[in-house]
Design a protein around this motif. Structure first.
Motif, PDB file in Angstrom:
ATOM      1  N   LEU A 252      55.763  71.898  -9.332  1.00 34.68           N
ATOM      2  CA  LEU A 252      56.208  70.529  -9.030  1.00 34.68           C
ATOM      3  C   LEU A 252      56.850  70.491  -7.643  1.00 34.68           C
ATOM      4  O   LEU A 252      56.514  69.651  -6.793  1.00 34.68           O
ATOM      5  CB  LEU A 252      57.208  70.068 -10.098  1.00 34.68           C
ATOM      6  CG  LEU A 252      57.992  68.790  -9.783  1.00 34.68           C
ATOM      7  CD1 LEU A 252      57.103  67.567  -9.908  1.00 34.68           C
ATOM      8  CD2 LEU A 252      59.189  68.648 -10.716  1.00 34.68           C
ATOM      9  N   GLY A 255      54.465  71.004  -4.787  1.00 35.11           N
ATOM     10  CA  GLY A 255      53.590  69.853  -4.559  1.00 35.11           C
ATOM     11  C   GLY A 255      54.282  68.700  -3.837  1.00 35.11           C
ATOM     12  O   GLY A 255      53.622  67.805  -3.322  1.00 35.11           O
ATOM     13  N   ARG A 256      55.626  68.722  -3.821  1.00 37.36           N
ATOM     14  CA  ARG A 256      56.361  67.589  -3.258  1.00 37.36           C
ATOM     15  C   ARG A 256      56.961  67.856  -1.885  1.00 37.36           C
ATOM     16  O   ARG A 256      57.241  66.955  -1.132  1.00 37.36           O
ATOM     17  CB  ARG A 256      57.527  67.187  -4.187  1.00 37.36           C
ATOM     18  CG  ARG A 256      57.126  66.734  -5.574  1.00 37.36           C
ATOM     19  CD  ARG A 256      56.506  65.336  -5.553  1.00 37.36           C
ATOM     20  NE  ARG A 256      56.180  64.927  -6.914  1.00 37.36           N
ATOM     21  CZ  ARG A 256      55.062  65.268  -7.546  1.00 37.36           C
ATOM     22  NH1 ARG A 256      54.152  65.998  -6.919  1.00 37.36           N
ATOM     23  NH2 ARG A 256      54.832  64.867  -8.792  1.00 37.36           N
ATOM     24  N   THR A 257      57.277  69.120  -1.587  1.00 29.61           N
ATOM     25  CA  THR A 257      58.048  69.387  -0.366  1.00 29.61           C
ATOM     26  C   THR A 257      57.782  70.788   0.175  1.00 29.61           C
ATOM     27  O   THR A 257      57.389  71.688  -0.577  1.00 29.61           O
ATOM     28  CB  THR A 257      59.562  69.254  -0.655  1.00 29.61           C
ATOM     29  OG1 THR A 257      60.291  69.526   0.539  1.00 29.61           O
ATOM     30  CG2 THR A 257      60.021  70.220  -1.739  1.00 29.61           C
ATOM     31  N   ARG A 313      66.090  64.199  -6.458  1.00 33.84           N
ATOM     32  CA  ARG A 313      64.830  63.506  -6.721  1.00 33.84           C
ATOM     33  C   ARG A 313      63.872  64.416  -7.494  1.00 33.84           C
ATOM     34  O   ARG A 313      63.258  64.008  -8.482  1.00 33.84           O
ATOM     35  CB  ARG A 313      64.215  63.132  -5.354  1.00 33.84           C
ATOM     36  CG  ARG A 313      63.337  61.931  -5.347  1.00 33.84           C
ATOM     37  CD  ARG A 313      63.181  61.389  -3.921  1.00 33.84           C
ATOM     38  NE  ARG A 313      62.885  62.347  -2.878  1.00 33.84           N
ATOM     39  CZ  ARG A 313      61.702  62.942  -2.682  1.00 33.84           C
ATOM     40  NH1 ARG A 313      60.699  62.667  -3.480  1.00 33.84           N
ATOM     41  NH2 ARG A 313      61.531  63.789  -1.698  1.00 33.84           N
ATOM     42  N   LEU A 314      63.787  65.660  -7.078  1.00 33.19           N
ATOM     43  CA  LEU A 314      62.879  66.601  -7.744  1.00 33.19           C
ATOM     44  C   LEU A 314      63.333  66.883  -9.175  1.00 33.19           C
ATOM     45  O   LEU A 314      62.515  67.002 -10.095  1.00 33.19           O
ATOM     46  CB  LEU A 314      62.817  67.918  -6.955  1.00 33.19           C
ATOM     47  CG  LEU A 314      62.153  67.832  -5.574  1.00 33.19           C
ATOM     48  CD1 LEU A 314      62.364  69.127  -4.806  1.00 33.19           C
ATOM     49  CD2 LEU A 314      60.664  67.552  -5.747  1.00 33.19           C
ATOM     50  N   GLU A 317      62.417  64.186 -11.662  1.00 37.39           N
ATOM     51  CA  GLU A 317      61.023  64.357 -12.087  1.00 37.39           C
ATOM     52  C   GLU A 317      60.882  65.518 -13.082  1.00 37.39           C
ATOM     53  O   GLU A 317      60.127  65.444 -14.050  1.00 37.39           O
ATOM     54  CB  GLU A 317      60.154  64.632 -10.866  1.00 37.39           C
ATOM     55  CG  GLU A 317      59.145  63.524 -10.609  1.00 37.39           C
ATOM     56  CD  GLU A 317      58.134  63.936  -9.559  1.00 37.39           C
ATOM     57  OE1 GLU A 317      56.985  64.192  -9.910  1.00 37.39           O
ATOM     58  OE2 GLU A 317      58.534  64.009  -8.377  1.00 37.39           O
TER      59      GLU A 317
END
Ligand code: FAD
Length: 489
Positions: A252, A255-257, A313-314, A317
């Motif tokens: 996760l 994939g985001r940062t 934020r992560l 999720e």
């Protein structure tokens, strides 16, 4: 006081070599005082005791060149040594006194730091913390760090292709070395410091020397890639149910940062060991969780998202996807350091619980959750009374897998009788999972026989062929990585 068994006498070949060097190196370069040599004859873990009558400590590439040429002429083996923090006995001279120590510690100049190009040229003996400071003074960062940073040197880090806690984002030393200056066994100098983005002149000597453990050449300097300095960081502690959830969280995050630099996984029993071992240590989360994850995110540019906000934020999720059970973000720099102290104290805390065998291993990242659970169960079944668990760099597919002796078993008995059998068992499991028996620390003398046992004939033939081509007389770091060849092979 020096260990009397560690003393060695200068043999006729060594005498011939020293005589040849008399006019080409400075007076401080040749050390024969046994008291001064003694601290460098034992490895960091105290497992190997070597002997050497002479320690050579050149302060220039020209002196290293003279030493190697004289060593070849007189067939005297040399053991390159940096900070002597090898975990695998890689820098300890052989016990028979046949080799001399070649210490690079006096070559400790940072030759240049180019903040605009993001490159530093550092000599082999520069200590990692000094390199960090030199980069920081120019507003940049050398983005590799590890527990031995106050002693480990550039030459040792390059020669072991060292890793550490920032590999997830910045890679191992191999990715950070842009050029190398090295002296080959015959004394010739490879001047490869230019940081070429493209260079297709056939075999790449730089790549051969990275991770060669001092068996192919003596690194005298390296051009190293720098990263932007960290402006802000945040560290989160996350409780997860199982390694599979941690892997889901890793994917996760990835994939985001790209701002996450560390992703460390620990079983609850490792945390419990640390809490029992460290006075004043506190668990970051109030409830119990099977596994724990430490995540560090950084900002390196003013426009970057605030790392604490990014982690928040992560984690939202992660909760939505039921990957995390609980989490907290360090509220201050002191708390962030406290989280890291918990992580960094695991080895010492586990050592305090009794004799244990430690394995620095890697498997493909996706295979790690199953490996951690299956290998621990297999060890406990095969060696009743032992306790097995792994912790470390999940993002790199690299954990330290420890097997602790059953209660009441003495360290002597464990290390002499049981540990070698346990290690072979663990290594077989690693190989069956498609992994490597050395993720970070190299082979040295500790894993040499296991490397030969578990490698394909093709791999061993290439290793021996390369060694024979670059060091035909087998003079550089004999007995490390590969079994010692007979004189002149
Ligand atoms: P040494 O121990 O002196 O030598 C290591 C090897 O490099 C030897 O084979 C030696 O012959 C060769 N060598 C040294 N200098 C040269 C040179 N100039 N030219 C050619 N060959 C040379 N390692 C990791 O990768 N990740 C970690 O997280 C990590 N954590 C550690 C934590 C602790 C507390 C300790 C003690 C060690 C840790 N290590 C780790 C292992 C060790 O710090 C690294 O392997 C480091 O790169 C060794 O550097 P050194 O200067 O001490 O090399």
């Amino acid at each position: 006081m020096m260990n009397p068994d560690a003393s060695a006498t200068i043999d006729p070949s060594q005498r011939g070599m020293l005589d040849a060097l008399a006019t080409s190196v400075g007076p401080r370069t040749i050390v024969t005082d046994a008291e001064l040599i003694a601290p460098w004859l034992t490895d960091w873990r105290g497992r190997y005791q070597g002997r050497a009558a002479v320690l050579l400590q050149p302060d220039s590439t020209a002196e290293v060149s003279s030493i190697c040429a004289a060593a070849t002429a007189h067939r005297v083996p040399l053991v390159p040594q940096g900070g002597n923090t090898s975990m695998v006995g890689g820098a300890t001279p052989p016990a028979d006194g046949s080799a001399l120590i070649l210490s690079l510690r006096r070559m400790n100049r940072v030759r240049s730091v180019d903040a605009v190009a993001g490159l530093a040229v550092a000599e082999a003996g520069v200590i990692l913390t000094d390199l960090h400071a030199a980069a920081l003074a120019k507003g940049r960062r050398f983005p590799l760090t590890l527990g031995a940073r106050g002693s480990a040197t550039v030459g040792g880090l390059v020669s072991t292709n060292a890793g550490g806690t920032q590999v997830l984002r910045h890679g191992t030393m191999r990715g950070l070395v842009a050029g190398i200056e090295a002296v080959l066994p015959d004394g010739s100098v490879h001047d490869g410091l230019a940081a070429l983005k493209k260079d297709n002149r056939g075999y790449d000597l730089k790549e051969l020397l990275v991770g060669a453990e001092g068996t192919l050449g003596v690194i005298t300097a390296a051009t190293l890639r720098l990263a932007p300095a960290v402006l802000d960081r945040a560290v989160a502690w996350v409780g997860v149910e199982a390694p599979a959830a941690a892997l889901g969280l890793l994917r996760l995050v990835e994939g985001r940062t790209e701002a996450v630099e560390s992703f460390e996984l620990m079983p609850d029993d490792s945390l419990a060991a640390v809490l029992a071992h460290l006075r004043d240590a506190r668990t970051p989360l109030s409830g119990r969780h099977g596994w724990h994850v430490l995540i560090e995110a950084v900002a390196t540019a003013p426009e970057d998202e605030q790392p604490a906000r990014l982690l928040e934020r992560l984690l939202v999720e992660a909760f939505e996807q039921e990957l995390a059970q609980d989490a907290t973000i360090a509220a201050s720099e002191a708390q962030a350091e406290a989280f890291w102290t918990l992580r960094d104290s695991i080895s010492a805390a586990e050592r305090a619980q009794g004799p244990a065998t430690q394995h620095d291993i890697s498997v493909p990242v996706d295979a790690m959750p199953d490996f951690l659970l299956d290998a621990a169960a297999a060890c406990k079944a095969r060696f009743p009374g032992t306790h097995a668990s792994g912790f470390g760099h999940l993002g790199d597919g690299n954990v330290h897998f420890h097997v602790r002796a059953p209660g009441g078993v003495s360290a002597e008995r464990w290390y002499a009788d049981e540990a070698p059998i346990v290690t072979r068992f663990v290594h077989d499991l690693v190989v069956a999972a498609g992994g490597s028996i050395s993720a970070e620390h190299g082979i040295g003398q500790m894993k040499r026989d296991e490397l030969a046992r578990l490698s394909s004939p093709a791999r061993m033939a290439v290793l021996r062929g390369v060694k024979g081509a670059l060091d035909p007389h087998g003079l550089l770091n004999p007995g490390k990585l590969l079994a010692r060849a007979s004189p002149d092979q």
